[in-house]
Enzyme design. Structure first.
Site, mmCIF file in Angstrom:
data_model
loop_
_atom_site.group_PDB
_atom_site.id
_atom_site.type_symbol
_atom_site.label_atom_id
_atom_site.label_comp_id
_atom_site.label_asym_id
_atom_site.label_seq_id
_atom_site.Cartn_x
_atom_site.Cartn_y
_atom_site.Cartn_z
ATOM 1 N N CYS A 119 1.379 -17.194 -3.155
ATOM 2 C CA CYS A 119 2.595 -17.132 -4.076
ATOM 3 C C CYS A 119 3.035 -18.300 -4.503
ATOM 4 O O CYS A 119 4.164 -18.271 -5.500
ATOM 5 C CB CYS A 119 3.661 -16.399 -3.273
ATOM 6 S SG CYS A 119 3.302 -14.442 -2.644
ATOM 7 N N HIS A 252 11.517 -18.245 -4.783
ATOM 8 C CA HIS A 252 10.387 -17.181 -4.674
ATOM 9 C C HIS A 252 10.924 -15.907 -4.297
ATOM 10 O O HIS A 252 11.702 -15.718 -3.306
ATOM 11 C CB HIS A 252 9.127 -17.446 -4.014
ATOM 12 C CG HIS A 252 8.236 -16.482 -3.604
ATOM 13 N ND1 HIS A 252 7.806 -15.828 -4.622
ATOM 14 C CD2 HIS A 252 7.586 -15.762 -2.661
ATOM 15 C CE1 HIS A 252 6.700 -14.656 -4.267
ATOM 16 N NE2 HIS A 252 6.717 -14.992 -2.643
ATOM 17 N N ASN A 282 8.072 -8.376 -4.828
ATOM 18 C CA ASN A 282 7.295 -9.858 -4.832
ATOM 19 C C ASN A 282 6.060 -9.972 -5.719
ATOM 20 O O ASN A 282 5.236 -9.212 -5.523
ATOM 21 C CB ASN A 282 6.882 -9.973 -3.249
ATOM 22 C CG ASN A 282 6.337 -11.415 -3.071
ATOM 23 O OD1 ASN A 282 5.763 -12.046 -3.917
ATOM 24 N ND2 ASN A 282 5.976 -11.808 -1.881
HETATM 25 C C1 LIG Z 1 7.831 -7.455 6.347
HETATM 26 C C2 LIG Z 1 9.267 -7.281 6.846
HETATM 27 C C3 LIG Z 1 10.110 -7.139 5.654
HETATM 28 C C4 LIG Z 1 9.568 -6.732 8.072
HETATM 29 O O1 LIG Z 1 11.051 -6.590 8.204
HETATM 30 P P1 LIG Z 1 11.293 -6.715 9.748
HETATM 31 O O2 LIG Z 1 12.980 -6.785 10.025
HETATM 32 O O3 LIG Z 1 10.598 -8.094 10.367
HETATM 33 O O4 LIG Z 1 10.825 -5.614 10.420
HETATM 34 P P2 LIG Z 1 9.938 -5.453 11.796
HETATM 35 O O5 LIG Z 1 8.380 -6.127 11.358
HETATM 36 O O6 LIG Z 1 10.447 -6.186 12.898
HETATM 37 O O7 LIG Z 1 9.674 -4.064 11.949
HETATM 38 C C5 LIG Z 1 10.726 -3.257 12.411
HETATM 39 C C6 LIG Z 1 10.241 -1.899 12.432
HETATM 40 O O8 LIG Z 1 9.901 -1.170 11.117
HETATM 41 C C7 LIG Z 1 8.787 -0.678 11.009
HETATM 42 N N1 LIG Z 1 8.151 -0.767 9.473
HETATM 43 C C8 LIG Z 1 7.538 -1.725 9.060
HETATM 44 N N2 LIG Z 1 7.352 -1.407 7.538
HETATM 45 C C9 LIG Z 1 8.266 -0.188 7.467
HETATM 46 C C10 LIG Z 1 8.410 0.424 6.286
HETATM 47 N N3 LIG Z 1 8.074 0.158 5.322
HETATM 48 N N4 LIG Z 1 9.318 1.404 6.429
HETATM 49 C C11 LIG Z 1 9.752 1.903 7.577
HETATM 50 N N5 LIG Z 1 9.528 1.060 8.557
HETATM 51 C C12 LIG Z 1 8.755 0.061 8.483
HETATM 52 C C13 LIG Z 1 7.896 -1.468 11.896
HETATM 53 O O9 LIG Z 1 6.823 -0.495 12.198
HETATM 54 C C14 LIG Z 1 8.748 -1.690 13.112
HETATM 55 O O10 LIG Z 1 8.796 -0.736 13.808
HETATM 56 P P3 LIG Z 1 9.027 -0.636 15.565
HETATM 57 O O11 LIG Z 1 10.203 -1.333 15.729
HETATM 58 O O12 LIG Z 1 8.810 0.769 15.904
HETATM 59 O O13 LIG Z 1 7.691 -1.540 15.818
HETATM 60 C C15 LIG Z 1 9.988 -8.928 7.092
HETATM 61 O O14 LIG Z 1 9.070 -9.394 8.247
HETATM 62 C C16 LIG Z 1 9.360 -9.950 6.005
HETATM 63 O O15 LIG Z 1 9.919 -9.918 4.758
HETATM 64 N N6 LIG Z 1 8.297 -10.773 6.178
HETATM 65 C C17 LIG Z 1 7.890 -11.633 5.162
HETATM 66 C C18 LIG Z 1 6.904 -11.122 4.215
HETATM 67 C C19 LIG Z 1 6.917 -11.999 3.146
HETATM 68 O O16 LIG Z 1 7.537 -12.261 2.404
HETATM 69 N N7 LIG Z 1 5.251 -12.020 2.625
HETATM 70 C C20 LIG Z 1 5.125 -12.338 1.345
HETATM 71 C C21 LIG Z 1 5.413 -14.012 1.357
HETATM 72 S S1 LIG Z 1 4.895 -14.568 -0.053
#
Ligand SMILES: CC(C)(COP(=O)(O)OP(=O)(O)OC[C@H]1O[C@@H](n2cnc3c(N)ncnc32)[C@H](O)[C@@H]1OP(=O)(O)O)[C@@H](O)C(=O)NCCC(=O)NCCS
Length: 334
Positions: A119, A252, A282
């Protein structure tokens, strides 16, 4: 790498962007995987994203953006001598999408190649184009950032599916009398590469049937909140500028929580921050040029504005650029 611009100034003279027509809402996604609008909005700030049609490839989405950027710059295609496309979703591994676009646009004298930095690709590409122009190797460059990540997502994996969308932006770079790029900071940590990767996409795992994005979201989140701040601080310090001088902060667009975190840590007022992740998700390499076009459309991207751009992504990579905006790109076509 950190570098301060020197020699003949180079700037962005034209800007264009384009997204596919199809809008995919959170509600629709929740009929495909176990998720909800509430979860997606709370955790990411995303409400909808654009998704390319089955028969659309990156060059189809990038082509209108390139035409708009060239028209705005007033540069005939034949005068472009470098085409750079930052992407992880080219039309195919080769020929380069840059070569396809150069042919479609009518640029017989241009060097044309693709660049892969996740990205962060657009940041790497503008730094590279800047360097080639400043060194006198080329006069005018067309730089594209764009991705159709929908093509490489696992549509049964809710942890990645809800985050990404498709789109592309293009800019024309050329020499100017004054202003333009002030400096760049770019970096990569290959040790963290396995947190965001595409198995089965190259020579290492060529027989791996898994062709979809894999991500350790929490690790990427931690990485992102760190580098978005450190990279911005580094380029500002190198250029001898302070946070207070920034007129527009273009990050970004991965997650509104990451954007808010960096904004608060740096102490930049909300009205100087561009946010369109709610509408596009994104879009990987397309994200920063799309956000620039958004700011142009709402009149915030004006000549004389000091613009800070910071990106991060697969690699893991990051990058910032500081530019004193020179051209009237208001109302950049979308
Ligand atoms: C992916 C992201 C949004 C997840 O948010 P988070 O607050 O960290 O959430 P977690 O990963 O802790 O997951 C929390 C819960 O939601 C669940 N979950 C994950 N995706 C889900 C979705 N789309 N819908 C509902 N629940 C979801 C998980 O399974 C987890 O459940 P559990 O607690 O029972 O295990 C966040 O980590 C993020 O933005 N990371 C950066 C990703 C990114 O930007 N990537 C591209 C870079 S260029």
């Amino acid at each position: 790498m950190i570098g301060v611009a020197n020699g003949q100034p180079v700037s962005i003279s034209g800007l264009g962007c384009h997204v596919p027509e199809r809008v995919l809402t959170n509600e629709e996604l929740s009929t495909l995987v176990d998720t909800s609008d509430e979860w997606i909005v709370t955790r990411t700030g995303i409400r909808e994203r654009r998704i390319a049609a089955q028969d659309e490839a990156l060059s189809d989405i990038a082509l209108p953006a390139c035409k708009d950027a060239l028209e705005q710059a007033g540069v005939p295609p034949a005068e472009i001598d470098l085409v750079l496309v930052a992407t992880v979703t080219p039309d195919m591994a080769f020929p380069a999408t840059a070569a396809i676009l150069a042919d479609e646009l009518g640029m017989p004298d241009a060097a044309a190649y693709d660049l892969s930095a996740g990205c962060t690709g657009f940041m790497y590409a503008i730094a590279q184009a800047y360097g080639m122009i400043a060194a006198g190797l080329v006069e005018k460059a067309l730089v594209v950032g764009g991705d159709l990540l929908s093509k490489i997502l696992d549509w049964t994996d809710r942890s990645t599916l809800v985050l990404f969308g498709d789109g592309a932006g293009a800019v024309v770079l050329e020499r100017v009398e004054r202003g333009g790029f002030l400096g760049f900071e770019l970096g990569a940590d290959g040790g963290g590469g396995a947190h965001l990767w595409l198995p089965g996409s190259g020579s290492r795992h060529f027989d791996d049937p898994d062709k979809f994005v894999k991500m350790n979201g929490r690790e990427v989140f931690k990485f992102a909140t760190r580098v978005m701040v450190t990279s911005a601080e580094a380029v500002l310090e190198a250029c001898g500028r302070s946070v207070d001088e920034i007129d527009l902060y273009v990050q970004h667009q991965a997650n509104v929580r990451i954007i808010d975190h960096a904004t608060r840590k740096l102490g930049i007022p909300d009205e100087k921050v561009v946010i369109d992740v709610d509408r596009y998700g994104n879009t990987s390499s397309g994200s920063i040029p799309l956000a620039l076009a958004d700011a142009a459309a709402d009149g915030r991207l004006r000549p004389g504005a000091l613009v800070l751009m910071t990106g991060m992504g697969a690699g893991l990579t990051w990058g910032s650029a500081l530019i004193e905006w020179t051209h009237d790109t208001n109302g950049a076509p979308r």
